[in-house]
Design a protein around this motif. Structure first.
Motif, short mmCIF file in Angstrom:
data_model
loop_
_atom_site.label_atom_id
_atom_site.label_comp_id
_atom_site.label_asym_id
_atom_site.label_seq_id
_atom_site.Cartn_x
_atom_site.Cartn_y
_atom_site.Cartn_z
N LEU A 4 68.26 59.80 89.49
CA LEU A 4 66.90 59.74 89.99
C LEU A 4 66.58 58.28 90.26
O LEU A 4 66.62 57.45 89.34
CB LEU A 4 65.92 60.31 88.95
CG LEU A 4 66.05 61.80 88.67
CD1 LEU A 4 65.38 62.16 87.34
CD2 LEU A 4 65.45 62.61 89.80
N ALA A 24 66.95 62.06 94.58
CA ALA A 24 67.45 62.76 93.41
C ALA A 24 68.83 63.34 93.67
O ALA A 24 69.18 63.66 94.79
CB ALA A 24 66.50 63.89 93.03
N ASN A 97 61.07 63.64 88.43
CA ASN A 97 62.03 64.47 87.75
C ASN A 97 61.71 65.93 88.05
O ASN A 97 60.66 66.23 88.65
CB ASN A 97 62.01 64.25 86.24
CG ASN A 97 63.39 64.42 85.61
OD1 ASN A 97 64.19 65.24 86.05
ND2 ASN A 97 63.67 63.63 84.59
#
Length: 117
Positions: A4, A24, A97
């Protein structure tokens, strides 16, 4: 390269705008609901916004509704956060995330957003 990687933060005056990006790893991004979080020193990480895997459904914490827009480009495994009308209270390190704990990867370094009054 981490799984990330956030970017786009900086110093901006109150009322200004910034656009954050997060690249990501596909294993995290895929069709998972993704989220932006933020954290200030001494406080727990706060959920800011979420977006469903297909990008149709979004949710925001009340303090940013109408000012922030979360979006995603599934072809690029990239998450975005457009932040408008920034206030000093938005100052924080911003992270991305997966929303679901089971889908999360190791936290990245985040990107610092500083809003001056």
């Amino acid at each position: 390269q981490g799984q990330l990687v956030e970017s786009g933060g900086g110093l901006v005056q109150a009322g200004g705008s910034l656009r954050l990006s997060c690249v990501a790893a596909p294993s995290i991004f895929k069709l998972n609901t993704m989220a932006w979080y933020r954290q200030t020193p001494g406080k727990e990480r706060e959920l800011v916004a979420t977006i469903s895997g297909g990008g149709i459904s979004t949710n925001y914490v009340d303090s940013v509704k109408g000012r922030f827009t979360i979006s995603r480009d599934n072809a690029k495994n990239t998450l975005y956060l457009q932040m408008n009308y920034l206030t000093p209270e938005d100052t924080a390190v911003y992270y991305c995330n997966a929303f679901e704990y089971i889908a999360q990867g190791p936290w990245g370094r985040g990107t610092q957003v500083t809003v001056s009054s």
